[in-house]
Scaffold this active site. Sequence first.
Site, PDB file in Angstrom:
ATOM      1  N   ALA A   1       0.724  -1.195  -0.096  1.00 61.94           N
ATOM      2  CA  ALA A   1       0.191  -0.028  -0.143  1.00 61.94           C
ATOM      3  C   ALA A   1       0.855   1.230   0.155  1.00 61.94           C
ATOM      4  O   ALA A   1       0.385   2.320   0.336  1.00 61.94           O
ATOM      5  CB  ALA A   1      -1.077   0.072   1.210  1.00 61.94           C
TER       6      ALA A   1
ATOM      7  N   ASP B   1      13.048   3.617   1.186  1.00 59.36           N
ATOM      8  CA  ASP B   1      12.104   2.905   2.075  1.00 59.36           C
ATOM      9  C   ASP B   1      13.225   1.942   3.113  1.00 59.36           C
ATOM     10  O   ASP B   1      12.826   2.377   4.446  1.00 59.36           O
ATOM     11  CB  ASP B   1      11.473   1.714   1.270  1.00 59.36           C
TER      12      ASP B   1
END
Lengths: 330, 330
Positions: free
Chosen positions: B114, B163
Site C-alpha cells: 500500500a 524505504d
Amino acid sequence: MTVSSAPGKVYLFGEHAVVYGEPAVPCAIERRARVTVERRDDDRVRVNADDLTLDGFTVAWGGESDAPELNVPNNLVEAAMGYLDGAVEQARDAAEAPDAGLDISVESDIPLGAGLGSSAAVVVAAIDAAARELGTELGREALADRAFRVEHDVQDGQASRADTFCSTMGGAVRVQGDDRRQLDEVGNLPFVVGYDGGAGDTGELVAGVRELRDRHPFAADTVEAIGDLVWEGETLLQGEDTPLDELGQLMNFNHGLLSALGVSARSLDSMVWAAREAGAYGAKLTGAGGGGCIVVLDDSEGAKTALDYTPGCEEAFRAELDTDGVRRES
Amino acid sequence: MTVSSAPGKVYLFGEHAVVYGEPAVPCAIERRARVTVERRDDDRVRVNADDLTLDGFTVAWGGESDAPELNVPNNLVEAAMGYLDGAVEQARDAAEAPDAGLDISVESDIPLGAGLGSSAAVVVAAIDAAARELGTELGREALADRAFRVEHDVQDGQASRADTFCSTMGGAVRVQGDDRRQLDEVGNLPFVVGYDGGAGDTGELVAGVRELRDRHPFAADTVEAIGDLVWEGETLLQGEDTPLDELGQLMNFNHGLLSALGVSARSLDSMVWAAREAGAYGAKLTGAGGGGCIVVLDDSEGAKTALDYTPGCEEAFRAELDTDGVRRES
C-alpha cells in the site's frame, strides 16, 4: 423586434494562468443566451428575464422613477441590471440614440455563475440585438470590445476579454494578454459539461493563486507549466484529425495543475473521475473552479450517463463546439 | 530467540520526482513489522507469517526439498519468500554462518503493498533479528545497505533506497540520488493514514510518469516543481515550531502535481477531500499512487473520523512520526 443569441464557453485549457500572461484556449459551446429587444415609444428600459434563474425576475428602470421595481434579491438584480444597463448604454452609444427606450427579454440555457460565460453571452447578445433594433449593425471586433467594456465595469476591472471575445466569435479561441484570435480549422470537439449546481468565489480563487505564486517559486513554475501545456494543446487542435486522446491527456494534466494551485473542489474532482472512469478522453474543471462546472471530452454516451448518476452532479449535458458565435435569430 | 521491529513509512513529499534526482522526504511512522528469529539445529529456514495477509501463510524451504511447501497463491509467496530469503542470506553473510538454519516469524501492522514500505520494514527487521540471533550486530548504515540490496534484487533493480533507509533510521529522512540523511530536530508530525484497501501497479505508474516527462516539457517542469517544493518543505520541517498549516499546504500542492502526473485515483482524491474538509492541515497520496494510501496532517480527531465514514476508505489510523527506526524488542 430583434432577437440575437450568443454562446457560452468552456476553458479547454489555461484558466488562471492566463491572468499572468500565459495563453488560454476558451471554446464556445452550443448553449446560448437569447435576447429579444423591441423599441419602446418612451425612454424607459424594461427587462424580463424569466429564465435567468429558477424563479426568474422582471425589473424596470429609467423614466421618472430612479428606483427599479424588482421582485428578487438585490445582489442578483444588481448584477443583472449592471450587465443589461451596460449593454443598453453601449447599443444606444453605437446607434447614437441616447434616449431610446427598449423592452428586453432574456432567455438562457447557460447555467449562471458556473464559469460558462453566461454573463458575457447575455451582454454580447443584448448589445447585438439592441444595436440592430436601433438601426446599427456592429462589426464583431467592435461588438466584442463593447461587451468587454460592460463586463469590465460590472466586474470592477477584473473581467477577462476571453469570455466576451469567445462568445462573439464562436469556435476555439486563443487569448494571451491583449492578443486574441480565433483558431482556424478546429474539428468537432465533443464536449460534455458537468455542473455541481454551485459556484466558487472567483475573486477569492484568483487571489489564492496569486498568493501561492508570489510566495512559492514552484507555484510560479506551475503557472508556467500550464502555459506550456496550452501551447501544445493549441498545436494539436489545429492539426488535421485532432487526436482526441492526446487532447484529453492534456486536459487531465491541466486539471491536476489547477488542483495543485488550490482551485479544484471535492465535487469537481468527483465529476472528473466519474467522466474519466466512464471512458472519456479527458476531463477538467473549467473557469475559476472551487465549484461549478467541469468540461469533458467524450464522443460516447459514457461520461454523460456516468455524470447523470454521480452524486453532486446536478446537471450534465452535451455541448459541441459552437462555431457561429453571436448571431441574429430569424 | 531474537525479536526486532522496524517501522513503515509515508512520503511527506517527493515520491516519483525522486526517480529523476529530485529530493524526497519519507517519514517513518509508528506502524511496525516485528520479526522473531530463532536458530534451528539444522540448516533449514522456516517462515511463519500469519499476519502478513488476512489469511496468513506458512512456507518452508531449504534442506532436502527444493520445492517450498505453501498454502497461498504463488505470486504472494514468491514475493515474501524473495524478501525473507534475501534477508536470511544477508544475515548469514554478515554473521559468516552460511548454513545456519532459522525459524522466522513475521507479524506486521503495516498494510501490505500500500506504499507504506511494508516489505522494507520486514526486510530490515528480519536482517537485524537474524544477524543478532547469529551473534552479529550490524551498524545502521550497514543494515540499511544490506536491506536495500535485498529489495533491489527482489524488485528487479527498481527499488528505492528510501524505504529501507527510512525504516532503519526512523524519523524524517531526506533522500536525493545516492545522498540519504536523517533530518535533525523534526518535531512531532501528527499523521493520519487512509487506506483504500487496494494498490496501484508501481511499475506501470512509474513508466507513465516517465512517458509524460519524456514527451512534454511541461511534465518535466512539473517534476522539477515537486523538487522545489520538497526543498521548502525540508526547511519548514527543520525550523523551530514547524508550522503545520504551511506544511499541509505544501502537501496539498504536492498532491495536485502528482495528480497532474497521472498517479492519483478516484479513491485517493475522495479520501484527500474528506480529510481536508474535516479540517486537516493537508493531505496527499503517498507512494506510487493509483490506489493505496493517503497521508494526512491533522492533530484533531477530524480527519480520522471523516475517513472512517468515507466510502472507499477501508481503514484509517493515526500514526505519529516514528523516531526510533529499527530496534531490538525486549
